[in-house]
Design a protein around this motif. Sequence first.
Motif, PDB file in Angstrom:
ATOM      1  N   PHE A 161       0.795  -1.226   0.000  1.00  0.00           N
ATOM      2  CA  PHE A 161       0.000   0.000   0.000  1.00  0.00           C
ATOM      3  C   PHE A 161       0.831   1.281   0.000  1.00  0.00           C
ATOM      4  CE2 PHE A 161      -3.091  -3.131   1.234  1.00  0.00           C
ATOM      5  CZ  PHE A 161      -4.233  -2.702   0.578  1.00  0.00           C
ATOM      6  N   ALA A 162       2.005   1.252   0.573  1.00  0.00           N
ATOM      7  CA  ALA A 162       2.829   2.465   0.616  1.00  0.00           C
ATOM      8  C   ALA A 162       3.774   2.535  -0.577  1.00  0.00           C
ATOM      9  CB  ALA A 162       3.616   2.528   1.926  1.00  0.00           C
ATOM     10  N   GLU A 163       4.645   1.552  -0.721  1.00  0.00           N
ATOM     11  CA  GLU A 163       5.659   1.617  -1.779  1.00  0.00           C
ATOM     12  C   GLU A 163       5.056   1.470  -3.168  1.00  0.00           C
ATOM     13  OE1 GLU A 163       9.368  -0.292  -1.274  1.00  0.00           O
ATOM     14  OE2 GLU A 163       9.311  -0.252   0.910  1.00  0.00           O
ATOM     15  N   ILE A 164       4.147   0.488  -3.346  1.00  0.00           N
ATOM     16  CA  ILE A 164       3.524   0.343  -4.659  1.00  0.00           C
ATOM     17  C   ILE A 164       2.610   1.535  -4.928  1.00  0.00           C
ATOM     18  CG2 ILE A 164       1.857  -1.022  -5.983  1.00  0.00           C
ATOM     19  CD1 ILE A 164       3.127  -3.529  -4.913  1.00  0.00           C
ATOM     20  N   GLY A 165       2.014   2.081  -3.860  1.00  0.00           N
ATOM     21  CA  GLY A 165       1.193   3.281  -4.017  1.00  0.00           C
ATOM     22  C   GLY A 165       1.998   4.445  -4.571  1.00  0.00           C
ATOM     23  N   ARG A 166       3.219   4.622  -4.060  1.00  0.00           N
ATOM     24  CA  ARG A 166       4.090   5.695  -4.569  1.00  0.00           C
ATOM     25  C   ARG A 166       4.497   5.428  -6.016  1.00  0.00           C
ATOM     26  NH1 ARG A 166       6.197   5.633   0.824  1.00  0.00           N
ATOM     27  NH2 ARG A 166       7.824   4.151   0.231  1.00  0.00           N
ATOM     28  N   ALA A 167       4.705   4.138  -6.342  1.00  0.00           N
ATOM     29  CA  ALA A 167       5.104   3.790  -7.712  1.00  0.00           C
ATOM     30  C   ALA A 167       3.979   4.063  -8.706  1.00  0.00           C
ATOM     31  CB  ALA A 167       5.515   2.321  -7.782  1.00  0.00           C
ATOM     32  N   LEU A 168       2.741   4.128  -8.214  1.00  0.00           N
ATOM     33  CA  LEU A 168       1.593   4.357  -9.094  1.00  0.00           C
ATOM     34  C   LEU A 168       1.340   5.844  -9.369  1.00  0.00           C
ATOM     35  CD1 LEU A 168      -0.972   1.739  -7.781  1.00  0.00           C
ATOM     36  CD2 LEU A 168      -0.165   1.941 -10.134  1.00  0.00           C
ATOM     37  N   GLU A 169       2.098   6.722  -8.726  1.00  0.00           N
ATOM     38  CA  GLU A 169       1.898   8.160  -8.942  1.00  0.00           C
ATOM     39  C   GLU A 169       2.115   8.504 -10.412  1.00  0.00           C
ATOM     40  OE1 GLU A 169       4.411  10.268  -6.287  1.00  0.00           O
ATOM     41  OE2 GLU A 169       3.371   9.593  -4.476  1.00  0.00           O
ATOM     42  N   GLY A 170       1.150   9.193 -10.985  1.00  0.00           N
ATOM     43  CA  GLY A 170       1.235   9.567 -12.392  1.00  0.00           C
ATOM     44  C   GLY A 170       0.763   8.496 -13.348  1.00  0.00           C
ATOM     45  N   ALA A 171       0.324   7.338 -12.827  1.00  0.00           N
ATOM     46  CA  ALA A 171      -0.136   6.253 -13.691  1.00  0.00           C
ATOM     47  C   ALA A 171      -1.552   6.523 -14.184  1.00  0.00           C
ATOM     48  CB  ALA A 171      -0.083   4.931 -12.935  1.00  0.00           C
ATOM     49  N   ASP A 172      -1.960   5.763 -15.193  1.00  0.00           N
ATOM     50  CA  ASP A 172      -3.313   5.844 -15.724  1.00  0.00           C
ATOM     51  C   ASP A 172      -4.332   5.557 -14.621  1.00  0.00           C
ATOM     52  OD1 ASP A 172      -5.594   3.835 -16.969  1.00  0.00           O
ATOM     53  OD2 ASP A 172      -5.238   5.593 -18.229  1.00  0.00           O
ATOM     54  N   SER A 173      -5.464   6.263 -14.650  1.00  0.00           N
ATOM     55  CA  SER A 173      -6.474   6.119 -13.591  1.00  0.00           C
ATOM     56  C   SER A 173      -7.014   4.691 -13.521  1.00  0.00           C
ATOM     57  CB  SER A 173      -7.620   7.106 -13.817  1.00  0.00           C
ATOM     58  OG  SER A 173      -8.234   6.884 -15.075  1.00  0.00           O
ATOM     59  N   TYR A 174      -7.156   4.041 -14.678  1.00  0.00           N
ATOM     60  CA  TYR A 174      -7.656   2.658 -14.667  1.00  0.00           C
ATOM     61  C   TYR A 174      -6.656   1.740 -13.973  1.00  0.00           C
ATOM     62  CZ  TYR A 174      -9.149  -1.974 -16.104  1.00  0.00           C
ATOM     63  OH  TYR A 174      -9.534  -3.290 -16.088  1.00  0.00           O
TER      64      TYR A 174
END
Length: 247
Positions: A161-174
């Motif tokens: 939830f934390a690290e993968i969450g940060r990696a998702l910043e700027g990713a496609d909304s889907y």
Amino acid sequence: MNEYSLLVLATQYSFTAAFAAMAAGTLYFMMERNNLTPEYSPVASLCAMVSLVAAINYFVMKDTVGLDGQAASLAGFATDYRYIDWLITTPLLLAVLPVLLGRSRMNNGMMARLLAVDVLMIVVGYIGEVSINRAGGGTMTGWWCLLISMACWFYILYVLFAEIGRALEGADSYLKSSLGFLRTYLVISWVVYPLGYLIAVLDLSDNLLIGREMVYCIADVIAKVGFGMAAVSVAKRLSAMQWEARS
């Protein structure tokens, strides 16, 4: 003479049902590979490996528990088979997430830590449960192993939830919403396992221990085939988006 029990019989048949579900899941995931782009086809491959390993283990397990409704038939069930399954399949399930995340966002160090802690969690849990089984109830080793396994579990939650969450910043909304759903699905479907361990270490009633095995069978199908179907569905949508972008 042992007393016939519908709970025992239902638990025994749950092993056969789980085997059938895992076998069907393997075929489904293999067929879906052709509907994915090369970037996302590993999702179906990983899910097929998970369900295949589980199907092999359940094929063996279903023959060790009988189908006679007698508690004595379940008494000889080897917990080792479950831990062999989990030791192989849980890292494969976790590996699905970085494939969907994409190579550009995947942190190899993060994935290595996640898998190492997962393996540690399973190994320590196995040591604790062996100690409980041999003693016929809760042991100090069992309690220590539960605490260490739970510490590993909370670290896995942090990474998901934390690290993968940060990696998702700027990713496609889907992609964000889909991976968020898969992370939550994984967490909820795995909660039943430490609860089952707790039933053993607290040395609760025999009926609860028997019912625990049936719940494990259902949870395994949900955590493996169910999660795999959800992950492949996401991979199919992402593959379609890639094909549309290229056309």
